[in-house]
Design a protein around this motif. Structure first.
Motif, PDB file in Angstrom:
ATOM      1  N   MET A 148      -4.626  -7.536   3.495  1.00  0.00           N
ATOM      2  CA  MET A 148      -5.746  -7.895   2.634  1.00  0.00           C
ATOM      3  C   MET A 148      -5.438  -9.112   1.774  1.00  0.00           C
ATOM      4  SD  MET A 148      -8.401  -6.139   3.148  1.00  0.00           S
ATOM      5  CE  MET A 148      -8.942  -4.661   4.022  1.00  0.00           C
ATOM      6  N   VAL A 161      -8.208 -10.707  -3.291  1.00  0.00           N
ATOM      7  CA  VAL A 161      -8.441  -9.290  -3.002  1.00  0.00           C
ATOM      8  C   VAL A 161      -7.386  -8.450  -3.737  1.00  0.00           C
ATOM      9  CG1 VAL A 161      -8.492  -7.516  -1.215  1.00  0.00           C
ATOM     10  CG2 VAL A 161      -9.460  -9.775  -0.756  1.00  0.00           C
ATOM     11  N   VAL A 181     -12.688  -9.006   2.374  1.00  0.00           N
ATOM     12  CA  VAL A 181     -12.441  -7.589   2.638  1.00  0.00           C
ATOM     13  C   VAL A 181     -12.820  -7.248   4.076  1.00  0.00           C
ATOM     14  CG1 VAL A 181     -13.141  -5.233   2.062  1.00  0.00           C
ATOM     15  CG2 VAL A 181     -12.684  -6.885   0.228  1.00  0.00           C
ATOM     16  N   GLU A 197     -10.176  -6.260   7.277  1.00  0.00           N
ATOM     17  CA  GLU A 197     -10.293  -4.825   7.542  1.00  0.00           C
ATOM     18  C   GLU A 197      -9.595  -4.367   8.815  1.00  0.00           C
ATOM     19  OE1 GLU A 197     -13.852  -1.509   8.367  1.00  0.00           O
ATOM     20  OE2 GLU A 197     -14.334  -3.644   8.157  1.00  0.00           O
ATOM     21  N   VAL A 250      -9.742  -1.096  -2.161  1.00  0.00           N
ATOM     22  CA  VAL A 250      -9.696  -2.553  -2.031  1.00  0.00           C
ATOM     23  C   VAL A 250     -10.917  -3.144  -2.732  1.00  0.00           C
ATOM     24  CG1 VAL A 250      -9.674  -4.481  -0.415  1.00  0.00           C
ATOM     25  CG2 VAL A 250      -8.547  -2.341   0.202  1.00  0.00           C
TER      26      VAL A 250
END
Length: 284
Positions: free
Chosen positions: A58, A65, A93, A97, A86
């Motif tokens: 991330m 993030v 994001v 993922e 998150v």
């Protein structure tokens, strides 16, 4: 073993593979100013592994993030538990993922399977260890997951210890013309005192000649349960006894009860199922 540099190198390569020119779906559908919060939620029970790797996927996607890990590696969890949260730019994001999930699902799958193996032998002194049958490039990740599940690691690479298997022994004895014992003694004399020497045998009659060479560990490969018990009695503490071959969740308890010290299983890493974890965006 699982250093920040290794995590960064492997995760960055995975992110580049997944979005070599960016995430055109998120860039097209999601406003640049949008933010999102998502929770890593367990769909089934298991043992967690890969928190640092999940976070890196991330933050390397976007340093803006923020990742909040709710559980530590090695923690058992139930279906429905939130394992991490998150928050950050929605595009980032969503872009990070899949890679984040791929790593944490596989690592948690390995930790969960390892924990099941460890539980099967908990009433004995046998240790569950992995092998070099790992995904190329992901060995540090997968072996970290084994430890998170309560297992131990075998030698990390070919550079870490001497492990003579049947093919090595066949060439060694044929080329030197020496007996198995004398050939292994010659090997032992070449090694620093800090280097571990392990030898694989596949017959009971090989045990004494190998022991006579002063090895540290004897691997009993594909022995029956009766043969394992016989081998343990014959070795009688003169070397560490490792059992390998035909090791599964269904067989590991019986193998441990023969009295071996170590049980190595490639299944911990090469036949594992990724755990079902999901990243759910919170809609406000």
């Amino acid at each position: 073993m699982l250093t920040r540099q290794i995590i960064h190198t492997v995760v960055q390569a995975a992110l580049t593979e997944d979005a070599p020119w960016g995430d055109i779906t998120s860039q097209t559908l999601i406003p640049e100013s949008a933010t999102a919060t998502a929770h890593l939620v367990a769909r089934e029970p298991g043992t967690f592994a890969g928190g640092e790797v999940f976070a890196a996927a991330m933050t390397l996607t976007d340093p803006a993030v923020d990742v909040d890990l709710r559980v530590a590696d090695g923690t058992a969890f139930a279906a429905g538990d939130t394992l991490a949260s998150v928050t950050g730019p929605a595009r980032s994001v969503l872009q990070g993922e899949r890679v984040a999930l791929n790593f944490v699902q596989r690592m948690s799958g390995i930790a969960t399977l390892t924990a099941a193996f460890v539980a099967e032998v908990a009433h004995t002194s046998a240790r569950i260890v992995d092998t070099r049958k790992t995904t190329p490039g992901l060995r540090a990740f997968e072996r970290h997951a084994v430890r998170a599940g309560g297992g131990r690691n075998h030698r990390y690479s070919l550079s870490d210890a001497v492990m003579a298997k049947d093919n090595h022994l066949a060439v060694l004895t044929a080329q030197t013309g020496l007996s198995l014992t004398d050939a292994l003694r010659q090997v032992r004399e070449q090694l620093p005192h800090t280097t571990h020497l392990e030898v694989e045998v596949d017959r009971i009659d090989q045990i004494e000649p190998v022991l006579a060479a002063g090895v540290d560990t004897i691997m009993l490969d594909n022995f029956s349960l009766d043969e394992l018990r016989e081998g343990v009695a014959l070795i009688a503490g003169r070397a560490i006894v490792e059992a390998s071959g035909n090791v599964s969740l269904a067989t590991v308890r019986d193998i441990a009860e023969t009295g071996v010290d170590v049980i190595s299983s490639g299944a911990l890493t090469h036949s594992v199922r990724s755990l079902d974890l999901g990243l759910d965006v919170v809609v406000e």
